[in-house]
Design an enzyme around this catalytic site. Structure first.
Site, PDB file in Angstrom:
ATOM      1  CE  LYS B  95      10.824  -3.415  -3.245  1.00  0.00           C
ATOM      2  NZ  LYS B  95      10.704  -2.260  -2.344  1.00  0.00           N
ATOM      3  N   GLY B 156       5.820   5.752  -0.474  1.00  0.00           N
ATOM      4  CA  GLY B 156       6.128   7.016   0.189  1.00  0.00           C
ATOM      5  C   GLY B 156       4.916   7.832   0.588  1.00  0.00           C
ATOM      6  CB  ALA B 182       4.850   0.376  -1.153  1.00  0.00           C
ATOM      7  N   GLY B 183       4.028   2.338   1.351  1.00  0.00           N
ATOM      8  CA  GLY B 183       2.902   3.094   1.909  1.00  0.00           C
ATOM      9  C   GLY B 183       2.730   2.960   3.404  1.00  0.00           C
ATOM     10  CG  ASN B 204      13.304   3.625   2.692  1.00  0.00           C
ATOM     11  OD1 ASN B 204      13.848   4.389   3.475  1.00  0.00           O
ATOM     12  ND2 ASN B 204      13.832   3.399   1.532  1.00  0.00           N
ATOM     13  CB  THR B 205       9.395   7.206   2.816  1.00  0.00           C
ATOM     14  OG1 THR B 205       9.796   6.702   1.544  1.00  0.00           O
ATOM     15  CG2 THR B 205       9.312   8.719   2.754  1.00  0.00           C
TER      16      THR B 205
END
Lengths: 66, 255
Positions: B95, B156, B182-183, B204-205
């Site tokens: 990635k 995040g 993301a986000g 993820n986060t």
């Protein structure tokens, strides 16, 4: 003899091979990737390679990331 | 139909990032609960003072590892990280993540295109993380990207699909799979991305920092699948007036 190990100055015994260094500094030697002065050194060569004064050694591995 | 990337088929369309988990046990449980078949990892200097557990031991062999190039500030640095990842024996799927700005962590699209060209030339399977711009996405595909990974919003931030309209354009115009990255902070946002036709979603986060990561991972897996199913159902579009769902005839009080 002094080298730069993972960005920091490190004094080492000139007799040590790369394998000795990996085993001294890393808990899971099998997972370690070695880069010496910008060149990747394969596991098979660790036993026969030594570092020189002033070398830059990077010991890296995979960690959690997004 | 399964998701096909570089000739490999995936039945689960939720990608899980492995950063920030409080424990490796939480990570292992979250992988299992979500059903994910692709997880991202990073490459870092070994902490010589605090020996960490080996993350790979907590990821089932059946799961594809996608090594990110986080930390790279330009294409050349991304290439160096990719080569090191390959030397680990796991890192043929990369990635690309090239970031210069530490406040917003926005991807550098120009360097990302360059990095994609360089990595594809070396035989890597390349999944570039990018700011959703149609021209850039086209260049990435031309360079040989296996997917395009537009950001939903800032990494995040849990802001969801701030870039929704631009991601939609990529979904319409780009032939490789679109993975929204993301986000994404809530399963409803993952479902929203999938409903509009994204091919997969990465989080993820949100999962890693949840009170119960495994539960949220499962919810993300379900929401991603639900969104996909809704997309395949060919959702009717919204309208500004009401449309009664019960029959408008045969009322009891009609004269």
């Amino acid at each position: 003899m002094n080298i730069t190990l993972n960005g920091r100055p490190q004094e080492i015994n000139p007799a040590m091979t790369l394998r000795n260094l990996v085993e001294q500094f890393c808990k899971n030697p099998a997972q370690v990737i070695v880069e010496l002065n910008g060149t990747i050194i394969k596991n098979e060569q660790w036993g026969s390679r030594k570092v020189q004064d002033g070398d830059t050694l990077e010991l890296v591995n995979l960690v959690g990331g997004g | 139909m399964p998701l096909a990337i570089a000739g490999k088929e995936f039945h689960n369309r939720f990608f899980l990032g492995t950063g920030k988990f409080r424990s490796k046990a939480d990570l292992a449980e979250s992988i299992a609960a979500s059903g994910t078949e692709i997880v991202t990892v990073a490459l870092r200097r070994i902490d010589l003072e605090h020996h960490e557990e080996n993350i790979v031991e907590y990821i089932p062999k059946s799961v594809t590892l996608l090594v990110n190039t986080s930390g790279a500030r330009n294409a050349q640095e991304a290439l160096r990280i990719a080569r090191l990842a390959k030397a680990s024996g796991y890192g043929n799927w990369i990635k690309i993540e090239v970031i210069n700005d530490s406040k917003y962590l926005l991807p550098d699209n120009y360097e990302t295109i360059k990095a994609t060209e360089m990595l594809v030339a070396e035989g890597f399977i390349v999944l570039p993380y990018m700011f959703p711009d149609l021209y850039v996405a086209r260049e990435l595909v031309k360079a040989g990207a296996a997917t395009v990974m537009p950001l939903g919003s800032l990494i995040g931030s849990h802001q969801g699909l701030k870039a929704k309209e631009f991601i939609k354009i990529l979904i319409d115009e780009i032939d490789v799979p679109i993975v929204v990255d993301a986000g994404i902070g809530r399963p409803s946002q993952a479902a929203e991305a999938m409903e509009m036709g994204a091919d997969a979603v990465l989080a993820n986060t949100a999962v890693a920092t949840a009170g119960n990561p495994a539960h949220l991972a499962q919810a993300f897996g379900l929401a991603t699948a639900a969104g996909r199913l809704a997309y395949l159902s060919k959702l009717p579009s919204s309208q500004s007036h009401a449309d009664a769902s019960s029959p408008l005839t045969g009322f009891l009080f009609e004269q």
